[in-house]
Design a protein around this motif. Structure first.
Motif, PDB file in Angstrom:
ATOM      1  N   LEU A  75      71.130  23.833-115.961  1.00 29.29           N
ATOM      2  CA  LEU A  75      72.180  23.016-116.578  1.00 29.29           C
ATOM      3  C   LEU A  75      73.451  23.812-116.883  1.00 29.29           C
ATOM      4  O   LEU A  75      74.540  23.388-116.471  1.00 29.29           O
ATOM      5  CB  LEU A  75      71.658  22.302-117.826  1.00 29.29           C
ATOM      6  CG  LEU A  75      72.692  21.372-118.470  1.00 29.29           C
ATOM      7  CD1 LEU A  75      73.134  20.281-117.506  1.00 29.29           C
ATOM      8  CD2 LEU A  75      72.163  20.754-119.757  1.00 29.29           C
ATOM      9  N   PRO A  76      73.358  24.970-117.577  1.00 34.41           N
ATOM     10  CA  PRO A  76      74.613  25.708-117.793  1.00 34.41           C
ATOM     11  C   PRO A  76      75.294  26.116-116.492  1.00 34.41           C
ATOM     12  O   PRO A  76      76.522  26.052-116.392  1.00 34.41           O
ATOM     13  CB  PRO A  76      74.185  26.947-118.593  1.00 34.41           C
ATOM     14  CG  PRO A  76      72.730  26.856-118.806  1.00 34.41           C
ATOM     15  CD  PRO A  76      72.240  25.534-118.331  1.00 34.41           C
ATOM     16  N   LEU A  77      74.490  26.522-115.486  1.00 32.61           N
ATOM     17  CA  LEU A  77      75.102  26.892-114.205  1.00 32.61           C
ATOM     18  C   LEU A  77      75.807  25.687-113.581  1.00 32.61           C
ATOM     19  O   LEU A  77      76.951  25.761-113.131  1.00 32.61           O
ATOM     20  CB  LEU A  77      74.034  27.428-113.243  1.00 32.61           C
ATOM     21  CG  LEU A  77      73.443  28.791-113.617  1.00 32.61           C
ATOM     22  CD1 LEU A  77      72.308  29.159-112.661  1.00 32.61           C
ATOM     23  CD2 LEU A  77      74.527  29.863-113.591  1.00 32.61           C
ATOM     24  N   ALA A  78      75.091  24.556-113.586  1.00 37.72           N
ATOM     25  CA  ALA A  78      75.667  23.330-113.036  1.00 37.72           C
ATOM     26  C   ALA A  78      76.896  22.926-113.839  1.00 37.72           C
ATOM     27  O   ALA A  78      77.881  22.438-113.283  1.00 37.72           O
ATOM     28  CB  ALA A  78      74.629  22.204-113.058  1.00 37.72           C
ATOM     29  N   GLY A  79      76.838  23.142-115.152  1.00 35.41           N
ATOM     30  CA  GLY A  79      77.958  22.778-116.021  1.00 35.41           C
ATOM     31  C   GLY A  79      79.223  23.533-115.641  1.00 35.41           C
ATOM     32  O   GLY A  79      80.311  22.946-115.567  1.00 35.41           O
ATOM     33  N   ILE A  80      79.091  24.832-115.374  1.00 35.83           N
ATOM     34  CA  ILE A  80      80.270  25.631-115.010  1.00 35.83           C
ATOM     35  C   ILE A  80      80.876  25.120-113.699  1.00 35.83           C
ATOM     36  O   ILE A  80      82.091  24.937-113.583  1.00 35.83           O
ATOM     37  CB  ILE A  80      79.881  27.122-114.894  1.00 35.83           C
ATOM     38  CG1 ILE A  80      79.558  27.671-116.294  1.00 35.83           C
ATOM     39  CG2 ILE A  80      80.997  27.927-114.255  1.00 35.83           C
ATOM     40  CD1 ILE A  80      78.849  29.005-116.292  1.00 35.83           C
ATOM     41  N   LEU A  81      79.986  24.839-112.719  1.00 39.89           N
ATOM     42  CA  LEU A  81      80.488  24.294-111.453  1.00 39.89           C
ATOM     43  C   LEU A  81      81.122  22.923-111.680  1.00 39.89           C
ATOM     44  O   LEU A  81      82.156  22.587-111.093  1.00 39.89           O
ATOM     45  CB  LEU A  81      79.342  24.165-110.441  1.00 39.89           C
ATOM     46  CG  LEU A  81      78.851  25.473-109.837  1.00 39.89           C
ATOM     47  CD1 LEU A  81      77.600  25.228-108.998  1.00 39.89           C
ATOM     48  CD2 LEU A  81      79.953  26.094-108.979  1.00 39.89           C
ATOM     49  N   ALA A  82      80.488  22.118-112.558  1.00 44.83           N
ATOM     50  CA  ALA A  82      80.985  20.769-112.809  1.00 44.83           C
ATOM     51  C   ALA A  82      82.375  20.800-113.446  1.00 44.83           C
ATOM     52  O   ALA A  82      83.220  19.955-113.154  1.00 44.83           O
ATOM     53  CB  ALA A  82      80.011  19.996-113.705  1.00 44.83           C
ATOM     54  N   ILE A  83      82.615  21.815-114.310  1.00 47.43           N
ATOM     55  CA  ILE A  83      83.949  21.939-114.925  1.00 47.43           C
ATOM     56  C   ILE A  83      84.998  22.108-113.823  1.00 47.43           C
ATOM     57  O   ILE A  83      86.040  21.444-113.810  1.00 47.43           O
ATOM     58  CB  ILE A  83      83.979  23.137-115.896  1.00 47.43           C
ATOM     59  CG1 ILE A  83      83.129  22.832-117.128  1.00 47.43           C
ATOM     60  CG2 ILE A  83      85.411  23.484-116.296  1.00 47.43           C
ATOM     61  CD1 ILE A  83      82.902  24.032-118.025  1.00 47.43           C
ATOM     62  N   LEU A  84      84.693  22.994-112.871  1.00 47.06           N
ATOM     63  CA  LEU A  84      85.643  23.231-111.776  1.00 47.06           C
ATOM     64  C   LEU A  84      85.827  21.971-110.932  1.00 47.06           C
ATOM     65  O   LEU A  84      86.945  21.596-110.585  1.00 47.06           O
ATOM     66  CB  LEU A  84      85.143  24.383-110.887  1.00 47.06           C
ATOM     67  CG  LEU A  84      85.053  25.744-111.581  1.00 47.06           C
ATOM     68  CD1 LEU A  84      84.420  26.784-110.659  1.00 47.06           C
ATOM     69  CD2 LEU A  84      86.453  26.193-112.008  1.00 47.06           C
ATOM     70  N   LEU A  85      84.707  21.299-110.625  1.00 44.11           N
ATOM     71  CA  LEU A  85      84.797  20.120-109.767  1.00 44.11           C
ATOM     72  C   LEU A  85      85.509  18.960-110.464  1.00 44.11           C
ATOM     73  O   LEU A  85      86.254  18.216-109.831  1.00 44.11           O
ATOM     74  CB  LEU A  85      83.394  19.688-109.308  1.00 44.11           C
ATOM     75  CG  LEU A  85      82.769  20.629-108.276  1.00 44.11           C
ATOM     76  CD1 LEU A  85      81.309  20.271-108.020  1.00 44.11           C
ATOM     77  CD2 LEU A  85      83.555  20.584-106.966  1.00 44.11           C
ATOM     78  N   THR A  86      85.285  18.810-111.778  1.00 46.01           N
ATOM     79  CA  THR A  86      85.996  17.759-112.499  1.00 46.01           C
ATOM     80  C   THR A  86      87.493  18.063-112.503  1.00 46.01           C
ATOM     81  O   THR A  86      88.324  17.152-112.372  1.00 46.01           O
ATOM     82  CB  THR A  86      85.470  17.634-113.941  1.00 46.01           C
ATOM     83  OG1 THR A  86      84.042  17.608-113.914  1.00 46.01           O
ATOM     84  CG2 THR A  86      85.960  16.349-114.600  1.00 46.01           C
ATOM     85  N   GLY A  87      87.834  19.346-112.626  1.00 42.27           N
ATOM     86  CA  GLY A  87      89.239  19.745-112.514  1.00 42.27           C
ATOM     87  C   GLY A  87      89.809  19.375-111.154  1.00 42.27           C
ATOM     88  O   GLY A  87      90.915  18.851-111.046  1.00 42.27           O
ATOM     89  N   MET A  88      89.015  19.615-110.105  1.00 44.11           N
ATOM     90  CA  MET A  88      89.447  19.250-108.753  1.00 44.11           C
ATOM     91  C   MET A  88      89.658  17.741-108.639  1.00 44.11           C
ATOM     92  O   MET A  88      90.602  17.271-108.016  1.00 44.11           O
ATOM     93  CB  MET A  88      88.392  19.678-107.709  1.00 44.11           C
ATOM     94  CG  MET A  88      88.179  21.166-107.590  1.00 44.11           C
ATOM     95  SD  MET A  88      89.643  21.993-106.966  1.00 44.11           S
ATOM     96  CE  MET A  88      89.883  23.209-108.221  1.00 44.11           C
ATOM     97  N   LEU A  89      88.737  16.988-109.264  1.00 49.03           N
ATOM     98  CA  LEU A  89      88.850  15.523-109.233  1.00 49.03           C
ATOM     99  C   LEU A  89      90.170  15.083-109.852  1.00 49.03           C
ATOM    100  O   LEU A  89      90.876  14.223-109.307  1.00 49.03           O
ATOM    101  CB  LEU A  89      87.672  14.895-109.992  1.00 49.03           C
ATOM    102  CG  LEU A  89      87.715  13.370-110.164  1.00 49.03           C
ATOM    103  CD1 LEU A  89      87.462  12.667-108.846  1.00 49.03           C
ATOM    104  CD2 LEU A  89      86.699  12.909-111.216  1.00 49.03           C
ATOM    105  N   ALA A  90      90.523  15.701-110.974  1.00 48.55           N
ATOM    106  CA  ALA A  90      91.781  15.347-111.642  1.00 48.55           C
ATOM    107  C   ALA A  90      92.965  15.702-110.745  1.00 48.55           C
ATOM    108  O   ALA A  90      93.924  14.930-110.640  1.00 48.55           O
ATOM    109  CB  ALA A  90      91.883  16.076-112.984  1.00 48.55           C
ATOM    110  N   LEU A  91      92.906  16.866-110.088  1.00 50.35           N
ATOM    111  CA  LEU A  91      93.999  17.257-109.186  1.00 50.35           C
ATOM    112  C   LEU A  91      94.119  16.281-108.025  1.00 50.35           C
ATOM    113  O   LEU A  91      95.213  15.909-107.607  1.00 50.35           O
ATOM    114  CB  LEU A  91      93.752  18.668-108.641  1.00 50.35           C
ATOM    115  CG  LEU A  91      93.928  19.815-109.628  1.00 50.35           C
ATOM    116  CD1 LEU A  91      93.705  21.145-108.914  1.00 50.35           C
ATOM    117  CD2 LEU A  91      95.312  19.784-110.244  1.00 50.35           C
TER     118      LEU A  91
END
Lengths: 303, 254
Positions: A75-91
């Motif tokens: 979960l924490p590993l996935a969370g870090i990746l998810a933060i980046l991907l959610t940022g990409m989604l916003a971009l």
């Protein structure tokens, strides 16, 4: 009155505060109320769910709960990746929608309506992929620890509170001590002057999307871990998020966090004092009261 | 001017048939050809609504240019985005809201200093503080708490931090008392003497002509008159036609 509402309120307030920081940043720099912000929480939660599941499937050792917590390292590993991907989604959303409207110098109301549309579309995609059935990061149950005064907290909840404190402090340092943070505050105050001074406003806008969506993702994962993951997770928090952003004062990070905690605690208190069915009304009451009495909020600039 | 004088032959700033304005179909600047030589202090005059402000904002990149070109030291900077103009050596000081009021004096300077190499930033700021002792006394003070004159000092200081080759100011005397105007103009003269080319938009005609080498008069978005500051200052017809009543009224003052 049972003091347990303090714990519930602080937990809910942490998620609201993290989400509200994103709203207050995008509001002050992009100058419109982004109603799609709630979807960043939901998408963050689901992206982390998918990645965590995939990691657990590939490396089953990552599923073993860490220490007293209910989840494994997946979960924490996935969370870090998810933060980046959610940022990409916003971009991505900015590139195909908001950025185009900005280039046309469209009215604010067009941006707001577009964000409504984006919100609906994003939520529908989540329902389509994951269905509207609630999902969970882990099946493990947790025993709440008695921390005195009749207060009971699970280890996951304590972790969420600590993580919120660290993240808010980090964002505060980012805004006050770094070049990009100073640039963000400059664009927030006066975009034209920021350009004259040599700040690339488009780059600052991209940074703000990444920071705002990243925080939303953290809030979403926390909500998913402590409650449950649903496509409406972010949407249902939208009113508290805006109430907190406006109570804190648009543009103020400490304000948004403090106001998030106030909204969370008020909601939890209302559940006990008035009844659970009034919980959702509290944000609305706070929002209206702030707009009538002190529109610039606790720490906002004089309009 | 002697031939073979080298760099002096390339204008510091040159606009050719510049047409600019906020709306595509409504040009405010309607074809301006202007050449400013290195080291010159040029003042841009004209009645209200003549397009002086729009003209300099177009050069700075804040107002869309419809057609025509802007050259800086011989290089075409017409399409250079606003935030990169400063990197080319063109600094602009807007008329109003030209400082970040919610930030400290130091942070205002630091924002601009971000363009300089990291090792040089602190040194450049302390050099500026020596030059502007008024700002140096309490660098942590919020810029929004400064007086009008101090704000103008800060705005100019911030523009100078990147060592620009040309400084363009949009009415730096607006809203200031005559005493402070004199201070600001003396400061601009000093900056000019240190080698920075200056273009100044002004309503304060007499005071501006007193420090300028050359004056340009814009009327209805076009360059109408051009001459040495001394000649223009003594030309009653020019004053009456283009500079408005204020010029004739103030004629005897300075």
């Amino acid at each position: 009155m049972n003091p347990q509402f303090l714990v519930d309120g602080l937990i809910a307030g942490s998620m609201i505060g993290l989400g509200a920081i994103g709203i207050t940043l995008t509001y002050s720099i992009l100058r419109f109320a982004n109603f799609a912000h709630g979807e960043f929480l939901s998408w963050g939660a689901y992206i982390a769910l998918a990645l965590s599941g995939a990691l657990g499937f590939l490396f089953s050792a990552l599923k073993t709960p860490v220490g007293p917590f209910s989840f494994g390292w997946s979960l924490p590993l996935a969370g870090i990746l998810a933060i980046l991907l959610t940022g990409m989604l916003a971009l991505l959303l900015d590139a195909i929608l908001f950025g185009r409207l900005r280039a046309q110098r469209g009215a604010v109301i067009i941006m707001v309506m577009a964000s409504f549309g984006a919100s609906l579309a994003l939520r529908s995609v989540l329902e389509f992929i994951f269905t509207s059935k609630p999902a969970y990061y882990t099946k493990a149950l947790q025993i709440a620890v008695n921390i005195g005064g009749g207060l009971r907290v699970t280890p996951d909840q304590m972790l969420a509170l600590a993580l919120t404190a660290v993240v808010v402090f980090a964002i505060h340092l980012l805004l006050t001590r770094t070049g990009i943070g100073r640039s963000m505050r400059a664009v927030s105050e006066n975009p034209a002057l920021a350009g004259v001074v040599g700040i690339d406003v488009r780059m600052v806008i991209r940074a703000v999307w990444i920071v705002g969506a990243g925080l939303a993702c953290i809030a979403g994962v926390m909500a998913g871990l402590l409650v449950q993951i649903r496509p409406y997770l972010g949407h249902d928090l939208l009113l508290p998020l805006f109430a907190a952003a406006i109570l804190g004062g648009i543009g103020s990070v400490p304000g948004a966090m403090l106001a998030g905690l106030i909204v969370g605690l008020s909601e939890a208190a209302a559940v006990q004092l008035i009844g659970a069915e009034w919980r959702a009304a509290i944000s609305f009451v706070i929002l209206v009261a702030v707009l009538l009495i002190r529109p610039r909020g606790l720490f906002g600039r004089q309009a | 001017m002697t031939l073979g004088g080298g760099t002096n032959l390339v204008p510091a700033l040159q606009t050719r048939s510049l047409i600019a304005g906020y709306e595509p179909d409504m040009p405010i600047v309607r074809g301006v050809d202007l050449s400013v030589l290195k080291g010159e202090l040029v003042v841009l005059l004209g009645p209200n609504g003549a397009g002086k402000s729009t003209f300099v904002k177009a050069i700075a990149g804040l107002v869309p240019i419809h057609s025509g070109t802007v050259h800086l030291d011989g290089q075409d900077i017409t399409a250079v985005p606003v935030h990169n103009k400063i990197r080319r050596g063109l600094a602009f000081v807007p008329q109003t809201e030209n400082i970040f009021a919610t930030m400290s004096i130091y942070e205002n300077l630091l924002l601009a200093a971000a363009m300089a190499p990291k090792s040089e930033r602190e040194r450049r700021i302390s050099t500026l503080f020596e030059r502007f002792p008024d700002l140096a006394s309490r660098p942590s003070r919020l810029a929004g708490q400064l007086s009008g004159g101090q704000r103008q000092m800060l705005a100019v200081a911030r523009a100078l931090i990147v060592h620009p080759s040309i400084l363009i100011l949009d009415e730096p005397s607006a809203g200031l008392s005559p005493k402070i105007v004199a201070e600001v103009f003396t400061m601009l003269q000093d900056i000019n003497k240190s080698g920075v080319t200056i273009i100044l938009v002004e309503q304060n005609v007499r005071a501006a002509l007193a420090i300028a080498d050359r004056a340009i008069i814009l009327v209805e978005g076009k360059l109408r008159h051009e001459g040495s500051a001394a000649t223009l200052a003594d030309d009653p017809i020019v004053a009456k036609l283009y500079l408005g009543a204020s010029a004739t009224r103030k004629a005897g003052v300075s």
